[in-house]
Design an enzyme around this catalytic site. Structure first.
Site, short mmCIF file in Angstrom:
data_model
loop_
_atom_site.label_atom_id
_atom_site.label_comp_id
_atom_site.label_asym_id
_atom_site.label_seq_id
_atom_site.Cartn_x
_atom_site.Cartn_y
_atom_site.Cartn_z
N ARG A 1 -28.58 84.01 -7.88
CA ARG A 1 -29.63 83.49 -8.77
C ARG A 1 -29.12 83.35 -10.21
NH1 ARG A 1 -33.15 88.58 -7.04
NH2 ARG A 1 -31.81 88.15 -5.25
N LYS A 42 -20.51 95.82 -2.33
CA LYS A 42 -20.92 95.84 -0.93
C LYS A 42 -20.11 96.91 -0.21
CE LYS A 42 -21.97 90.88 -0.82
NZ LYS A 42 -23.41 90.94 -0.52
#
Length: 314
Positions: free
Chosen positions: A138, A63
């Protein structure tokens, strides 16, 4: 035990590899069980999976800029599930049994980090091509979902006829905030949609001050993650942020279904084989969206109130 996690939860294990150098940041799996004090009154058995990313750097797909700020909150799905289990135990709710798996990791950066282009085989034996290590949520939830699927199948084989369903709770995507603002969203598979499981959460959330929108999976969500080669079975994600992806909060549910083996329990499998599944994205609802100066937003406790209203007897 890293050997157990590697064997039982390979997607979580590989996502967390960069954290192995420091034992205090190792991944772990927490299992919580609640059984009704009145077994004859149990109406359903809920299998709950919570995303517990204690800090999300994005991994090798790091990020950038200020995007890492607030990522200590990326565990709020697991926290919400734990809170619901605690509350259910405190009131000794009689109508439900609960089986919960909380998957914790720190998505770190390091020389042994998971890399884009790797293929990792899930607990269900599905070959997953990694495209974005910042789509770790996920990954950490998929193998626990597969375990829940296995347990439901085994219980049915032993004659357990109680209705059962799987729910995941996660601060999963920025896309859900772009779509709905500071509200959560449900994404349900065919059996859950047909049974109104997602609608049940929407009605409860509205009544208890934790509103949820009902999103719908489409064929495009499955086709996006479907492999186009013989080198893997499913794509974990694309290589773009969810906020820059059409249907960015819907298609991750399609990945979880495919990589966990839940695709074998769709409406097409027949009523006896079908397993309802609802993914609950709380990236919008887990915080109140109000930044106090330079501080972080307040935590709301979502989806505890919604789950309580939906699953506790009135």
């Amino acid at each position: 035990d890293l050997d157990v996690i590697k064997r039982e939860y390979p997607l979580l294990y590989n996502s967390a590899r960069a954290s192995f150098s420091e034992p205090s940041t190792w991944p772990c799996v927490v299992k919580l069980e609640y059984r009704s004090p009145a077994p004859a009154e149990v109406k359903e058995h809920l299998y709950l999976v919570g995303k517990g990313v204690t800090y999300d750097t994005g991994g090798i797909t790091i990020k950038i800029g200020a995007a890492m700020r607030g990522m200590s909150r990326d565990k709020l799905g697991a926290c919400g599930v734990a809170g619901f289990v605690l509350a259910t135990g405190l009131i000794q709710e009689r109508s439900v049994d609960l089986s919960c798996i909380l998957a914790f990791e720190r998505n770190s950066i390091g020389p042994n980090a998971l890399l884009p282009d790797e293929v990792v085989v899930s607990r269900a034996g599905v070959r997953v091509l990694i495209n974005d290590t910042d789509a770790e949520g996920r990954l950490v939830m998929t193998d626990p979902v597969a375990e829940c699927r296995e347990r439901i199948v085994a219980a049915r084989a032993q004659g357990d006829s109680k209705p059962a369903a799987i729910y995941t709770a996660a601060t999963l995507t920025g896309h859900v905030i772009r779509a709905y603002g500071w509200y959560g969203a449900t994404v349900a598979n065919g059996p859950a949609r047909k049974g109104g499981f997602d609608r049940r959460l929407a009605v409860s959330g509205l009544a208890y001050g934790d509103p949820f929108e009902n999103s719908i999976m489409r064929r495009e969500d499955y086709s996006l993650v479907a492999s186009k080669t013989d080198r893997e079975d499913v794509y974990q994600s694309n290589a773009h942020p969810s906020t820059q992806t059409d249907r960015g909060h819907q298609y991750p549910a399609a990945f979880i279904i495919r990589a966990s083996g839940l695709d074998k329990h769709s409406l097409g499998a027949g009523l006896e084989a079908a397993i309802p599944f609802v993914h609950v994205d709380i990236a919008g609802s887990a915080e109140d969206g109000v930044e106090p100066g330079l501080g972080l937003c307040a935590i709301t406790g979502s989806p505890v109130a919604t789950f309580a209203g939906a699953f506790w007897s009135k």
